[in-house]
Write a protein that holds these residues in place. Sequence first.
Motif, PDB file in Angstrom:
ATOM      1  N   TYR A  96      15.564  28.200 -30.910  1.00 35.50           N
ATOM      2  CA  TYR A  96      15.495  28.223 -29.443  1.00 35.50           C
ATOM      3  C   TYR A  96      16.543  29.171 -28.876  1.00 35.50           C
ATOM      4  CZ  TYR A  96      16.821  27.288 -24.724  1.00 35.50           C
ATOM      5  OH  TYR A  96      17.193  27.492 -23.417  1.00 35.50           O
TER       6      TYR A  96
ATOM      7  N   LEU B 117       8.079  31.525 -24.970  1.00 33.24           N
ATOM      8  CA  LEU B 117       8.261  31.018 -26.336  1.00 33.24           C
ATOM      9  C   LEU B 117       9.460  30.066 -26.396  1.00 33.24           C
ATOM     10  CD1 LEU B 117       7.523  30.958 -29.297  1.00 33.24           C
ATOM     11  CD2 LEU B 117       8.703  33.144 -29.608  1.00 33.24           C
TER      12      LEU B 117
ATOM     13  N   GLU C 100      10.490  28.170 -24.019  1.00 34.23           N
ATOM     14  CA  GLU C 100      10.021  26.908 -23.426  1.00 34.23           C
ATOM     15  C   GLU C 100       9.226  26.100 -24.451  1.00 34.23           C
ATOM     16  OE1 GLU C 100      10.425  25.324 -20.529  1.00 34.23           O
ATOM     17  OE2 GLU C 100       8.859  23.814 -20.784  1.00 34.23           O
ATOM     18  N   GLU C 101       8.370  26.793 -25.216  1.00 35.68           N
ATOM     19  CA  GLU C 101       7.597  26.065 -26.228  1.00 35.68           C
ATOM     20  C   GLU C 101       8.515  25.415 -27.251  1.00 35.68           C
ATOM     21  OE1 GLU C 101       3.366  27.655 -26.950  1.00 35.68           O
ATOM     22  OE2 GLU C 101       4.650  29.427 -26.870  1.00 35.68           O
TER      23      GLU C 101
ATOM     24  N   ARG D 154       9.882  22.292 -25.785  1.00 35.18           N
ATOM     25  CA  ARG D 154       8.852  21.246 -25.789  1.00 35.18           C
ATOM     26  C   ARG D 154       8.704  20.640 -27.186  1.00 35.18           C
ATOM     27  NH1 ARG D 154       4.155  23.052 -21.511  1.00 35.18           N
ATOM     28  NH2 ARG D 154       5.595  23.122 -19.756  1.00 35.18           N
TER      29      ARG D 154
ATOM     30  N   GLY E 220      11.279  18.237 -27.600  1.00 34.16           N
ATOM     31  CA  GLY E 220      10.884  17.068 -26.810  1.00 34.16           C
ATOM     32  C   GLY E 220       9.873  16.197 -27.535  1.00 34.16           C
ATOM     33  N   ARG E 221       8.947  16.839 -28.233  1.00 30.52           N
ATOM     34  CA  ARG E 221       7.935  16.060 -28.955  1.00 30.52           C
ATOM     35  C   ARG E 221       8.537  15.334 -30.154  1.00 30.52           C
ATOM     36  NH1 ARG E 221       4.404  20.223 -27.603  1.00 30.52           N
ATOM     37  NH2 ARG E 221       4.498  21.337 -29.557  1.00 30.52           N
TER      38      ARG E 221
ATOM     39  N   GLY F  32      12.010  13.374 -28.495  1.00 27.33           N
ATOM     40  CA  GLY F  32      11.934  12.679 -27.206  1.00 27.33           C
ATOM     41  C   GLY F  32      12.820  13.295 -26.140  1.00 27.33           C
ATOM     42  N   HIS F  33      13.488  14.399 -26.473  1.00 24.92           N
ATOM     43  CA  HIS F  33      14.425  15.016 -25.537  1.00 24.92           C
ATOM     44  C   HIS F  33      14.418  16.522 -25.790  1.00 24.92           C
ATOM     45  CE1 HIS F  33      18.169  15.998 -23.485  1.00 24.92           C
ATOM     46  NE2 HIS F  33      18.141  14.800 -22.934  1.00 24.92           N
ATOM     47  N   ARG F  34      14.325  17.318 -24.720  1.00 29.46           N
ATOM     48  CA  ARG F  34      14.193  18.769 -24.882  1.00 29.46           C
ATOM     49  C   ARG F  34      15.438  19.413 -25.482  1.00 29.46           C
ATOM     50  NH1 ARG F  34      10.607  21.614 -21.372  1.00 29.46           N
ATOM     51  NH2 ARG F  34      12.275  22.873 -20.483  1.00 29.46           N
ATOM     52  N   TRP F  35      16.594  18.756 -25.352  1.00 29.52           N
ATOM     53  CA  TRP F  35      17.828  19.324 -25.903  1.00 29.52           C
ATOM     54  C   TRP F  35      18.311  18.481 -27.075  1.00 29.52           C
ATOM     55  CZ3 TRP F  35      18.588  23.966 -23.813  1.00 29.52           C
ATOM     56  CH2 TRP F  35      17.867  24.221 -22.634  1.00 29.52           C
TER      57      TRP F  35
ATOM     58  N   PHE G 127      19.219  15.526 -27.267  1.00 26.92           N
ATOM     59  CA  PHE G 127      20.285  14.552 -27.037  1.00 26.92           C
ATOM     60  C   PHE G 127      19.834  13.221 -27.630  1.00 26.92           C
ATOM     61  CE2 PHE G 127      22.165  16.491 -22.856  1.00 26.92           C
ATOM     62  CZ  PHE G 127      22.467  17.653 -23.538  1.00 26.92           C
TER      63      PHE G 127
ATOM     64  N   GLY H 197      19.432   6.256 -30.779  1.00 29.95           N
ATOM     65  CA  GLY H 197      18.820   7.297 -29.954  1.00 29.95           C
ATOM     66  C   GLY H 197      17.319   7.090 -29.817  1.00 29.95           C
ATOM     67  N   PRO H 198      16.647   7.974 -29.075  1.00 30.40           N
ATOM     68  CA  PRO H 198      15.206   7.808 -28.894  1.00 30.40           C
ATOM     69  C   PRO H 198      14.461   7.887 -30.230  1.00 30.40           C
ATOM     70  CG  PRO H 198      16.010   9.827 -27.812  1.00 30.40           C
ATOM     71  CD  PRO H 198      17.195   9.133 -28.380  1.00 30.40           C
ATOM     72  N   PRO H 199      13.301   7.211 -30.329  1.00 34.28           N
ATOM     73  CA  PRO H 199      12.548   7.267 -31.585  1.00 34.28           C
ATOM     74  C   PRO H 199      12.176   8.711 -31.924  1.00 34.28           C
ATOM     75  CG  PRO H 199      11.267   6.206 -29.815  1.00 34.28           C
ATOM     76  CD  PRO H 199      12.648   6.403 -29.301  1.00 34.28           C
TER      77      PRO H 199
END
Lengths: 243, 440
Positions: free
Chosen positions: B185, B210, B212-213, B216, B219-220, B223-226, B228, B235-237
């Motif tokens: 990224y 690109l 941005e993709e 994403r 994120g997929r 669960g978080h775009r960065w 975190f 943390g998130p699953p």
Amino acid sequence: MPSWIQQAAHRGILTSRYPRVAASEPDEIPLTARGPLPTGPIGPAAVDGCPVGAISPSGVDQGRCVRCARCLATGFRFGAPIEMAGTSPASLRTSTVAPAPSGAGSLAELGRSLHVFLVDVGSCNACNLEVLALANPFYDASRLGIFFTNSPRHADVLLVVGVPTAAMIEPVRRAYEAIPAPKAVVAIGACPISGGVFRGQPGLRSSLDELVPVDLFVPGCPPAPTQILDALLTLAGRGRRER
Amino acid sequence: MSPVVRRVGAADRFDLTPDRALAYAAPDGAFALYNDYTENASWLVPGAASGSVSEIAANWLGGGDDGPTRRLAPREAVEGYGTFTFPYGPISMGVPESGRFDVVTYGERVLELTPVGGYKSRRILPSLAGATLADAALRVERLAGNVSASHVAAFLAAAESAEGVAVPTSELWTRAVAQELQRVYNHVHLLARIAEAANQNVGAAQSHALAEELLRLQGRVFGHRWSFGALLPGGPPRRLDGPGRRSLAEDLRRRREEFEELWELFLDSRTFIDRIQGTCPVPREAAVRWGAVGPTLRACGVPWDDRLRVPVAPYTDLFVPLPVERDGDALARLLVRVQEVRASLLLLEQLLDRWPAPGEAPQPAAPPVDPGRGLGRVEGPSGDLVYDVRVAGSRIAAVGVRTPSDANWPVFASGMRGAVFTDFHFALESFGLVFAETDR
Ligand code: SF4
Ligand code: SF4
């Protein structure tokens, strides 16, 4: 020979149809972009387990929440509305949720495009990049009449990211003064709303509205670009999708 | 350079040769980081650093400027007829983060450019003392959000070494996945920023798309775009089970194709290449002297990468390509990053392909440097990142850090001497500097 035009055409139309069509999940709104909501009564484990004190027995303060996901283990799920900008930090408490009405702030009467000036008062850089992502082909904020400007004199909206540090108090005030009226201020992310993970640290202000009047507060750590776009459209008095 | 200008000050006290030591903020003051680029030897030498290094640390890390702000690179006094200094920032056009650049010029050429930080200081390191590991990690990952995975990975490695705990193999692999995704990224994002600065509008838009993709994708998976929370307990699953890994691998194949198409078009654009070739050159000697790290160092022909020089699992088990360029200019730095995008995609392919079987024995952490004190060192997107963590019981006692931006700000400043100001934006973007990393 391939060309930029061919390459762009090959990739097709990337641009979101938001706000005409709801934001897609998880692409535009990943899991943690929606704030957490309790699925049952809120117990002491949830209250004590939240690292930023966002959970109380009566609900979640979305303006404090940093989306760490720890409360998932104590019966919460990420299910709050996508469009959550509020007109005060208090409006972001889900027990008393008071979403900003379309046209909140003072810019609806402009009836034209918005020019946006970004100021970082102490961010981790993620909020900056989410704001700037609005210019990428996926969001293309210019299609909605939203433009970034490099000068506060040409701006209508001050977008502020980060937790206010002592050294940025004067610069952000000066930027605010330099914007001609009518103008609006939007606080992006947990940092300028509540201090986020840095809340209470010596030398930092916990809220931007101690420094300049704020029209809208956009929760998240960081908020997704679509949520920032929603706040700008709300200011401009244009439609919102959900709620 | 104008003949009426002479340099009256000396940057010698910042001159790190011959020991090539680099001061960094340790919990108890100066530390020295020795990189011997000619051998494999490289490690941190605590405490009794040489006098010159302590002085460097005092000057460099401890202020030396008015109020809360501080210079991020040495300033040479430059004077002469017609020279003037103007401060650019802390809110400056085209620089999304707050920070200042003091520019000494006599009109067209930059005689001296000193980055000044401190505007965004959040005093994160002192705030970590007394925190639990998990709470401290939340602040560490928000030290610099766009490179959060490398910070968390280095911080956790240091803390685990201090505590002497073993780490599940799949956790180490997950850390590598998060770091490589963020590297891709960040490199693509810098390509977009450089294209933007060079008025390559279509190329910039396609590269931003690109990037941005790739957000994403994080994120997929996390669960978080960065990313975190991705590497923290509670943390998130994550979506890194069998099907999750297959779909990530599939996604990455598409991103790779898009990237190759995009880069081919950039290579066809003579104006783009011309614009960055020769811009802000850093000779090899200067890079070594200033303690450059990451793509900045590799762009001058120095084959240093922590993933090979001080490897930890899983990099010990993977094929890690090491792209190096010679010219040390903005183009060379970009070429290194482009090859590293490919390298990271290859690493991700290996990681996803050879995922550790459940029940694989946990890996012991690196031995502590002192009782209760550990070091963690990873190759971040912009270079060598070091954490120095002390623990007391189950809490953090003190944390020190040396970020790639700490190391590379002086290199950028040295490259800008004699440049024209119109090169400022490409030059800056080509180093991948983050004010948040130095204003922590
Ligand atoms: S996600 Fe984290 S910060 Fe937000 S309410 Fe839950 S525990 Fe608190
Ligand atoms: S709100 Fe979160 S993402 Fe935004 S600047 Fe603060 S720590 Fe970073």
